[in-house]
Design a protein around this motif. Structure first.
Motif, mmCIF file in Angstrom:
data_model
loop_
_atom_site.group_PDB
_atom_site.id
_atom_site.type_symbol
_atom_site.label_atom_id
_atom_site.label_comp_id
_atom_site.label_asym_id
_atom_site.label_seq_id
_atom_site.Cartn_x
_atom_site.Cartn_y
_atom_site.Cartn_z
ATOM 1 N N UNK A 155 -6.390 5.754 -9.066
ATOM 2 C CA UNK A 155 -5.569 5.252 -7.856
ATOM 3 C C UNK A 155 -4.225 4.835 -8.744
ATOM 4 N N UNK A 156 -3.154 5.125 -8.109
ATOM 5 C CA UNK A 156 -1.715 4.569 -8.556
ATOM 6 C C UNK A 156 -1.028 3.991 -7.343
ATOM 7 N N UNK A 157 -0.131 3.148 -7.719
ATOM 8 C CA UNK A 157 0.607 2.349 -6.488
ATOM 9 C C UNK A 157 2.079 2.678 -7.133
ATOM 10 N N UNK A 158 2.748 3.185 -6.177
ATOM 11 C CA UNK A 158 4.334 3.545 -6.620
ATOM 12 C C UNK A 158 5.057 2.440 -5.624
ATOM 13 N N UNK A 159 6.044 1.947 -6.428
ATOM 14 C CA UNK A 159 6.912 0.819 -5.738
ATOM 15 C C UNK A 159 7.569 1.361 -4.440
ATOM 16 N N UNK A 160 7.877 2.522 -4.322
ATOM 17 C CA UNK A 160 8.564 3.186 -3.156
ATOM 18 C C UNK A 160 7.642 3.716 -2.036
#
Length: 85
Positions: free
Chosen positions: A69-74
């Motif tokens: 999983x990854x979370x991009x700020x945009x």
């Protein structure tokens, strides 16, 4: 999307994504989950000044089903393909 490479019990996850402190536009977090147990066994927080690509390396039990999983700020949450160790 987060990409996974498996070599034995070693799992490497990276996200081919820009890490731009000016906009800012960057991957804030990467984590690895064992789908068999629902246990998050590795996680890392990133800063916009960290080098690209953001990467995490961890050990997983043999035969585990690992989902990155990854979370991009945009762009929010990204889920990669599940891989078997």
């Amino acid at each position: 999307l987060p990409q996974v490479r498996v070599a034995g019990d070693k799992v490497e996850c990276f996200v081919p994504h820009v890490m731009d402190p000016v906009k800012p536009h960057f991957i804030e977090y990467i984590w690895l989950k064992d789908d068999d147990t629902d246990f998050i066994f590795a996680a890392k927080k990133f800063e916009p000044t960290d080098p690209s690509p953001p990467t995490i390396v961890a050990k997983a039990k043999p035969g585990a089903s690992v989902t990155p999983y990854a979370y991009c700020n945009l762009h929010g949450l990204w889920i990669g393909d599940t891989e078997q160790t």
